[in-house]
Each structure stands twice: as C-alpha cells, then as structure tokens.
Design a protein around this motif. Structure first.
Motif, PDB file in Angstrom:
ATOM      1  N   THR A  16       2.454 -78.380 -46.819  1.00 18.82           N
ATOM      2  CA  THR A  16       3.102 -78.232 -48.131  1.00 18.82           C
ATOM      3  C   THR A  16       4.382 -79.054 -48.219  1.00 18.82           C
ATOM      4  N   LEU A  87      -0.162 -70.679 -48.916  1.00 13.00           N
ATOM      5  CA  LEU A  87      -0.794 -69.431 -49.364  1.00 13.00           C
ATOM      6  C   LEU A  87      -1.335 -68.723 -48.122  1.00 13.00           C
ATOM      7  N   PHE A 139      -8.103 -73.550 -48.866  1.00 11.83           N
ATOM      8  CA  PHE A 139      -9.402 -73.549 -49.546  1.00 11.83           C
ATOM      9  C   PHE A 139      -9.456 -74.674 -50.575  1.00 11.83           C
ATOM     10  N   CYS A 169      -4.759 -78.490 -48.780  1.00 11.35           N
ATOM     11  CA  CYS A 169      -3.543 -79.071 -48.193  1.00 11.35           C
ATOM     12  C   CYS A 169      -3.632 -79.498 -46.724  1.00 11.35           C
TER      13      CYS A 169
HETATM   14  C1  LIG Z   1      -2.667 -66.377 -41.722  1.00 12.30           C
HETATM   15  C2  LIG Z   1      -3.185 -67.407 -42.683  1.00 12.30           C
HETATM   16  C3  LIG Z   1      -3.660 -66.998 -43.918  1.00 12.30           C
HETATM   17  C4  LIG Z   1      -4.153 -67.945 -44.822  1.00 12.30           C
HETATM   18  N1  LIG Z   1      -4.619 -67.519 -46.040  1.00 12.30           N
HETATM   19  C5  LIG Z   1      -5.124 -68.418 -46.905  1.00 12.30           C
HETATM   20  C6  LIG Z   1      -5.643 -68.001 -48.166  1.00 12.30           C
HETATM   21  O1  LIG Z   1      -5.625 -66.832 -48.538  1.00 12.30           O
HETATM   22  N2  LIG Z   1      -6.175 -68.946 -48.982  1.00 12.30           N
HETATM   23  C7  LIG Z   1      -6.205 -70.266 -48.642  1.00 12.30           C
HETATM   24  O2  LIG Z   1      -6.710 -71.070 -49.428  1.00 12.30           O
HETATM   25  N3  LIG Z   1      -5.689 -70.700 -47.465  1.00 12.30           N
HETATM   26  C8  LIG Z   1      -5.145 -69.812 -46.600  1.00 12.30           C
HETATM   27  N4  LIG Z   1      -4.620 -70.242 -45.397  1.00 12.30           N
HETATM   28  C9  LIG Z   1      -4.548 -71.688 -45.109  1.00 12.30           C
HETATM   29  C10 LIG Z   1      -3.160 -72.320 -45.379  1.00 12.30           C
HETATM   30  O3  LIG Z   1      -2.714 -71.986 -46.667  1.00 12.30           O
HETATM   31  C11 LIG Z   1      -3.267 -73.839 -45.227  1.00 12.30           C
HETATM   32  O4  LIG Z   1      -3.622 -74.146 -43.897  1.00 12.30           O
HETATM   33  C12 LIG Z   1      -2.024 -74.613 -45.632  1.00 12.30           C
HETATM   34  O5  LIG Z   1      -2.360 -75.986 -45.694  1.00 12.30           O
HETATM   35  C13 LIG Z   1      -0.892 -74.454 -44.629  1.00 12.30           C
HETATM   36  O6  LIG Z   1       0.281 -75.038 -45.184  1.00 12.30           O
HETATM   37  P1  LIG Z   1       1.582 -75.343 -44.302  1.00 12.30           P
HETATM   38  O7  LIG Z   1       1.200 -76.399 -43.303  1.00 12.30           O
HETATM   39  O8  LIG Z   1       2.568 -75.846 -45.321  1.00 12.30           O
HETATM   40  O9  LIG Z   1       2.005 -74.076 -43.650  1.00 12.30           O
HETATM   41  C14 LIG Z   1      -4.147 -69.325 -44.480  1.00 12.30           C
HETATM   42  C15 LIG Z   1      -3.649 -69.721 -43.220  1.00 12.30           C
HETATM   43  C16 LIG Z   1      -3.191 -68.776 -42.330  1.00 12.30           C
HETATM   44  C17 LIG Z   1      -2.673 -69.241 -40.978  1.00 12.30           C
END
Ligand SMILES: Cc1cc2nc3c(=O)[nH]c(=O)nc-3n(C[C@H](O)[C@H](O)[C@H](O)COP(=O)(O)O)c2cc1C
Length: 227
Positions: A16, A87, A139, A169
């Motif tokens: 993000t 998310l 997702f 993402c």
């Molecule tokens: C504990 C956990 C819960 C997650 N829940 C969701 C979700 O509900 N829906 C979704 O689309 N992705 C979900 N993800 C995926 C993350 O949103 C995704 O990998 C995102 O790119 C991470 O962003 P960041 O690198 O900025 O932290 C989840 C990931 C983790 C580790």
C-alpha cells in the motif's frame, strides 16, 4: 500545510505504501507540505481499556502512558492525515484499530443525531482536517469487499473523508508486474499533484485509482500458480 501519514502496514515493505509514497511525491512536488510518516507497528500503543476516564476526567487524557498521546498531538496539529494500510479480515489491522479506538478522547461523551447517524460531539475541532484513507488488499475486486471497512470509516470519521480502495496490491512490489503496476503508481502521483492544488479528488480520478490493474480471472490464475 502539515501532513501526517499513518502507515498501518506491519510489513517492512508495504504494498500500500508504494501507492501512498507515489501520492506523496505528487503532493509535495512544489515542496509546499511538511510531511511526517509514522510507522505505527514500531510504536507502543496499548488497546483501549474502555474505562471512559478520558471522558469522565474532563481533561481528555487517557490514563495509559504509551506512544498514543504523542501521535495524537501530531494528529491534532496536522492539516491532512493520510492513513495507509492493508485490508485485514475486511477491516483494518489490529494495531491500527487500537490507535483508532484510542482516538476517543478527541470527542466528548455527549451524543447527538447528525445526518442520520448518532455522533459524539467533538472535544477538539478537526472539522477542517482532510482525511485520506488508502487501503490496499490482496483479493481481486468484488462487490462488497470494502463495505465493512467503508461503513466503519464513514461512521467513525464522517462522510467528508476520502477513501481510496485498491485491489490486487501484492503485485505492487513484484518486478514482473511492473507493466501493470507502473501506470497505477503514476496515477497516484498525479492524484497527489491534483490534491495539492485542490485539496480534493473528484470521483472520476478516484475511480481510476480504484480500477483493478488486472481482470479477476487472470489475477486468480496467477496467484494460484505461485509457490
Ligand atoms: C491477516 C491478514 C488478513 C488479510 N485479510 C484480507 C482481506 O480480508 N481481504 C483481502 O482482499 N486481502 C486480505 N489480506 C491481504 C492484504 O490485504 C494484502 O496482502 C495487501 O497487499 C498487504 O498490504 P501491505 O503490504 O501494505 O501490508 C490479508 C492479509 C493478512 C496478512
């Protein structure tokens, strides 16, 4: 103008934040903004105890002593707050939720009905503060994916906030995906420039920022082929 960025990703390299940093680059093209980034995961923020002492004591102070107060002082004195976070379980990561819960001293216990919802009256007037929420998820896009988060943000922070919800993402830090990710990253830079000039983003630009980089069938196929 002062900008506070609250990075709610627990990762060293956040997907993000790729978008948020690009937005900031555009925003501060002419060096008109003083930007501070707080990596929330590195801070000591305990969960709210639910004692309401911050409301009962009149001084608006939490009885817990940790990093929340210092961040809240930055928060109050900022003209723009940008939340950048992934998310998690259709909501925000728990350490960011702890921070948001601990914002209750900014309001008083007194309630009133406003625009069809019940709100607590502000103790600190932040009505002029701009709030942007950049949330990335893993997702591909589907209807309702961000609904839980969106409901929470608009009820907690008001309808004037600017939320930007981005799917797929994990591609943002993948070198092979650059032909797909670069155009979106560039759109965030341009959106930052636009925001610097107008302090708002119109719905057509927001829609572009939220348009998936890849169709969901192909995205799912690629994800399932990994490992
Ligand atoms: C504990 C956990 C819960 C997650 N829940 C969701 C979700 O509900 N829906 C979704 O689309 N992705 C979900 N993800 C995926 C993350 O949103 C995704 O990998 C995102 O790119 C991470 O962003 P960041 O690198 O900025 O932290 C989840 C990931 C983790 C580790």
């Amino acid at each position: 103008m002062k900008v506070l960025v609250i990075n709610g990703s627990p990762k060293e390299i956040s997907d993000t934040m790729v978008l948020t940093c690009s937005f900031l680059e555009g925003l501060n093209k002419n060096n008109n903004f003083e930007i501070k980034i707080i990596h929330l995961i590195k801070k000591n923020i305990k969960p709210c105890l639910g004692c309401f002492k911050c409301w009962k004591n009149e001084n608006g102070k939490c009885i817990q002593s940790d990093d929340q107060e210092e961040i809240m002082n930055e928060y109050i004195s900022s003209d723009i707050v940008i939340y950048s976070f992934p998310l998690y379980s259709y909501a925000m990561p728990s350490h960011l939720k702890a921070f948001v819960d601990r914002l209750i001293p900014l309001n008083k216990m007194t309630m009133k009905e406003k625009d069809g919802r019940i709100v607590h009256l502000p103790r600190v007037d932040l009505s002029k503060q701009k709030k942007i929420f950049i949330c990335g998820c893993g997702f591909p896009n589907f209807e309702g994916n961000f609904d839980g988060l969106d409901f929470m943000l608009k009820n907690k922070f008001g309808k004037d906030i600017l939320p930007i919800y981005v799917s797929e993402c994990p591609m943002l830090n993948e070198k092979e995906a650059e032909p797909l990710t670069k155009p979106l990253i560039e759109k965030f830079r341009k959106a930052g420039e636009y925001f610097a000039a107008n302090l708002d983003i119109p719905s057509n630009i927001k829609k572009e920022l939220e348009t998936p980089m890849l169709d969901k069938e192909t995205y799912i196929k690629i994800v399932n082929s990994l490992r």
